[in-house]
Scaffold this motif. Structure first.
Motif, mmCIF file in Angstrom:
data_model
loop_
_atom_site.group_PDB
_atom_site.id
_atom_site.type_symbol
_atom_site.label_atom_id
_atom_site.label_comp_id
_atom_site.label_asym_id
_atom_site.label_seq_id
_atom_site.Cartn_x
_atom_site.Cartn_y
_atom_site.Cartn_z
ATOM 1 N N GLU A 181 0.911 -1.034 -0.167
ATOM 2 C CA GLU A 181 0.196 0.175 0.079
ATOM 3 C C GLU A 181 0.885 1.078 0.329
ATOM 4 O O GLU A 181 0.526 2.492 -0.190
ATOM 5 C CB GLU A 181 -0.916 0.059 1.035
ATOM 6 N N TRP A 182 2.162 1.289 0.885
ATOM 7 C CA TRP A 182 3.005 2.536 0.865
ATOM 8 C C TRP A 182 3.739 3.013 -0.357
ATOM 9 O O TRP A 182 4.983 1.047 -0.496
ATOM 10 C CB TRP A 182 3.198 2.297 2.023
ATOM 11 N N PHE A 183 3.568 3.428 -1.127
ATOM 12 C CA PHE A 183 4.013 3.596 -2.617
ATOM 13 C C PHE A 183 5.831 4.002 -1.969
ATOM 14 O O PHE A 183 6.603 3.211 -3.161
ATOM 15 C CB PHE A 183 3.903 4.382 -3.804
ATOM 16 N N LEU A 184 6.254 4.624 -1.256
ATOM 17 C CA LEU A 184 7.622 4.352 -1.193
ATOM 18 C C LEU A 184 8.366 2.637 -0.084
ATOM 19 O O LEU A 184 9.329 2.855 -0.488
ATOM 20 C CB LEU A 184 7.750 5.444 0.453
ATOM 21 N N GLY A 213 3.701 -3.758 5.489
ATOM 22 C CA GLY A 213 2.405 -3.549 5.732
ATOM 23 C C GLY A 213 2.575 -5.547 5.925
ATOM 24 O O GLY A 213 2.949 -6.494 5.384
ATOM 25 N N VAL A 214 0.751 -5.926 6.361
ATOM 26 C CA VAL A 214 0.414 -7.014 6.256
ATOM 27 C C VAL A 214 0.072 -7.084 4.956
ATOM 28 O O VAL A 214 -1.097 -6.949 4.673
ATOM 29 C CB VAL A 214 -0.908 -6.470 7.469
ATOM 30 N N PRO A 215 0.320 -8.517 4.729
ATOM 31 C CA PRO A 215 -1.024 -9.312 3.323
ATOM 32 C C PRO A 215 -1.819 -9.390 3.410
ATOM 33 O O PRO A 215 -2.263 -11.127 3.235
ATOM 34 C CB PRO A 215 0.287 -10.345 2.788
#
Length: 120
Positions: free
Chosen positions: A47-50, A55-57
């Motif tokens: 989710e976070w483009f950087l 994140g959680v799958p």
């Protein structure tokens, strides 16, 4: 790297808020670690483009297939224990809501590097 402070997030709205003095509210030490762990659980993998590795799958490993309680628990616990400043998970309660097809995190407590226990 250790978490020392962060901007306070209202748990009800997931938004920043102002302190009584009109400045952005901040949290420090154990509360900052707990808040960081909570934010990590709310982030979907990619989710976070950087950093698309964080994140959680949720969709791939937990909610996108038939529900496996052991897999869900291990993925969530791994994310918590991978949070800077989290030392140990002291309580953990999750369940699957078939009606909404969602994982409900009922309660999670962790001890932090500050020798304090916080609720996520």
């Amino acid at each position: 790297m250790s978490v020392r402070f962060g901007l306070a997030i209202d748990q009800a709205s997931n938004d920043l808020y102002l302190a009584a003095d009109g400045n952005l509210a901040v949290v420090t030490d154990a509360l900052a670690v707990g808040q960081h762990a909570r934010q990590r659980l709310q982030t979907f993998a990619g989710e976070w483009f950087l950093d698309t590795t964080c994140g959680v799958p949720w969709l791939d490993d937990i909610l996108g297939r038939s529900y496996d309680p052991a897999l869900a628990e291990s993925v969530v616990k791994a994310e918590l224990l991978g949070t800077d400043g989290v030392e140990e998970i002291t309580s953990f309660s999750v369940s699957f809501d078939r009606a909404t097809r969602g994982l409900v995190i009922r309660s999670v407590n962790v001890t932090t590097m500050f020798d304090e226990e916080v609720q996520i």
